[in-house]
Design a protein around this motif. Structure first.
Motif, short mmCIF file in Angstrom:
data_model
loop_
_atom_site.label_atom_id
_atom_site.label_comp_id
_atom_site.label_asym_id
_atom_site.label_seq_id
_atom_site.Cartn_x
_atom_site.Cartn_y
_atom_site.Cartn_z
N ASP A 1 0.84 -1.19 0.00
CA ASP A 1 0.00 0.00 0.00
C ASP A 1 0.88 1.25 0.00
O ASP A 1 2.10 1.17 0.15
CB ASP A 1 -0.98 0.01 1.19
CG ASP A 1 -0.29 0.19 2.55
OD1 ASP A 1 0.69 0.93 2.64
OD2 ASP A 1 -0.79 -0.41 3.53
N GLU A 2 0.25 2.40 -0.21
CA GLU A 2 0.94 3.69 -0.18
C GLU A 2 0.26 4.61 0.83
O GLU A 2 0.12 5.80 0.63
CB GLU A 2 0.92 4.33 -1.57
CG GLU A 2 1.70 3.57 -2.62
CD GLU A 2 1.68 4.26 -3.98
OE1 GLU A 2 1.36 5.47 -4.03
OE2 GLU A 2 1.97 3.59 -4.98
N ALA A 3 -0.17 4.01 1.95
CA ALA A 3 -0.97 4.73 2.94
C ALA A 3 -0.12 5.41 4.01
O ALA A 3 -0.65 5.83 5.04
CB ALA A 3 -1.96 3.78 3.58
N GLY A 4 1.17 5.51 3.78
CA GLY A 4 2.03 6.19 4.74
C GLY A 4 2.74 5.23 5.68
O GLY A 4 2.36 4.05 5.79
N PRO A 5 3.76 5.71 6.35
CA PRO A 5 4.56 4.85 7.23
C PRO A 5 3.86 4.57 8.55
O PRO A 5 2.90 5.23 8.93
CB PRO A 5 5.84 5.67 7.44
CG PRO A 5 5.37 7.10 7.34
CD PRO A 5 4.27 7.10 6.31
N VAL A 6 4.37 3.58 9.26
CA VAL A 6 3.94 3.25 10.62
C VAL A 6 5.19 3.32 11.49
O VAL A 6 6.25 2.82 11.11
CB VAL A 6 3.30 1.85 10.68
CG1 VAL A 6 3.01 1.46 12.13
CG2 VAL A 6 2.04 1.80 9.83
N ALA A 7 5.07 3.96 12.63
CA ALA A 7 6.22 4.12 13.53
C ALA A 7 6.78 2.75 13.93
O ALA A 7 6.04 1.76 13.98
CB ALA A 7 5.80 4.90 14.77
N PRO A 8 8.09 2.68 14.21
CA PRO A 8 8.73 1.39 14.48
C PRO A 8 8.06 0.57 15.59
O PRO A 8 7.91 -0.65 15.45
CB PRO A 8 10.16 1.78 14.86
CG PRO A 8 10.38 3.07 14.14
CD PRO A 8 9.07 3.79 14.17
N GLU A 9 7.67 1.21 16.69
CA GLU A 9 7.11 0.44 17.81
C GLU A 9 5.78 -0.22 17.45
O GLU A 9 5.63 -1.44 17.62
CB GLU A 9 6.95 1.34 19.04
CG GLU A 9 6.50 0.56 20.28
CD GLU A 9 6.48 1.43 21.52
OE1 GLU A 9 5.86 0.99 22.51
OE2 GLU A 9 7.06 2.54 21.50
N PRO A 10 4.79 0.52 16.92
CA PRO A 10 3.56 -0.18 16.52
C PRO A 10 3.76 -1.12 15.35
O PRO A 10 3.06 -2.13 15.24
CB PRO A 10 2.60 0.97 16.15
CG PRO A 10 3.44 2.16 15.95
CD PRO A 10 4.64 1.98 16.82
N LEU A 11 4.73 -0.83 14.47
CA LEU A 11 5.01 -1.73 13.36
C LEU A 11 5.48 -3.09 13.88
O LEU A 11 5.10 -4.14 13.34
CB LEU A 11 6.06 -1.13 12.43
CG LEU A 11 6.45 -1.97 11.21
CD1 LEU A 11 5.24 -2.19 10.30
CD2 LEU A 11 7.59 -1.31 10.44
N ALA A 12 6.29 -3.08 14.94
CA ALA A 12 6.80 -4.32 15.50
C ALA A 12 5.69 -5.17 16.12
O ALA A 12 5.82 -6.39 16.23
CB ALA A 12 7.86 -4.02 16.56
#
Length: 255
Positions: free
Chosen positions: A158-169
């Protein structure tokens, strides 16, 4: 968690919901003298009921949060491209409502095939693709189907923007996806998912000998770089669904 518990609770809740929705559908179709305000309220109730049906599906499928080698699966020959397209077909309404266009890139038919439970694999792909659609608005979502080392892999970008490292993990953990789903601008408290879908998808894929991973992506529709690099901002997420494959006699047939 107990499979029978989930099955019984889900069955009872669905029965009551079906009765309520039948009443709403009857009034909307046959009660011709309904005013605008009552009809609008019934449409809202109908929409809430349809959302509740999807949440109950997620509740039922949450048994796959727990591994159980004895859990039955209906094994058959599957084509990864067909499974991905079936998953997308279930999401047509949600994608259209958000202005999301789902595109496909697939290898020749029959290249990415496996032995597995077609319905369960479709459910897993639908949860992953549905999450990408839910994150996106007026942005594309791409699906790629390929065979890697003889095993089918479905990639969702997707191209919906990044997710911060902590929630991404924590994204693939139960309820972890909630931190990466934007609130509905019309109804901020409305829930389209319980927050278990990605964790369920991972459980189903792992039960098939595959897996699910997620990472930032800087890939753009204009053909930009496919891998995020230092100094280049991620434009979205890339989910890699390894479908795996199981032998026909690896799981008992459902009763």
């Amino acid at each position: 968690m107990n499979d029978e518990f989930f099955a019984r609770v889900g069955h009872d809740l669905r029965g009551e919901l079906a009765t309520m929705l039948a009443g709403v559908h009857y009034l909307l179709r046959y009660q011709k003298d309904l005013g605008a305000a009552p009809r609008d309220m019934l449409e809202r109730v109908r929409g809430a009921g349809e959302r509740l049906k999807r949440l109950l599906d997620e509740f039922d499928n949450s048994i796959w949060l727990r591994a159980d080698a004895s859990r039955p699966m209906a094994i058959a020959r599957c084509d990864a491209a067909e499974l991905a397209r079936r998953a997308a077909a279930h999401l047509e309404g949600a994608a259209a409502a958000r202005g999301v266009r789902i595109s496909f890139e697939a290898e020749p038919e029959g290249v990415a095939t496996l032995e597995g439970d077609p319905e369960l694999l479709r459910v897993a792909l639908e949860y992953v693709l549905g999450f990408a659609v839910l994150r996106s608005r007026d942005r594309p979502v791409r699906v790629r189907i390929a065979s890697v080392d003889g095993r089918p892999v479905v990639t969702v970008i997707d191209e919906a923007g990044p997710v911060a490292p902590e929630p991404l993990a924590r994204l693939l953990e139960p309820f972890g996806e909630r931190a990466a789903i934007p609130a509905d601008p019309v109804a901020p408290r409305r829930r389209e998912r319980l927050g278990l879908g990605l964790a369920i998808a991972r459980g189903i894929l792992e039960a098939h000998g595959g897996g699910l991973t997620v990472e930032p992506s800087s890939e753009r529709r204009d053909g930009g770089a496919s891998e995020p690099a230092e100094g280049r901002a991620a434009t979205g997420l890339r989910f890699t669904c390894a479908l795996g494959g199981v032998e026909e006699n690896a799981h008992p047939e459902p009763a």
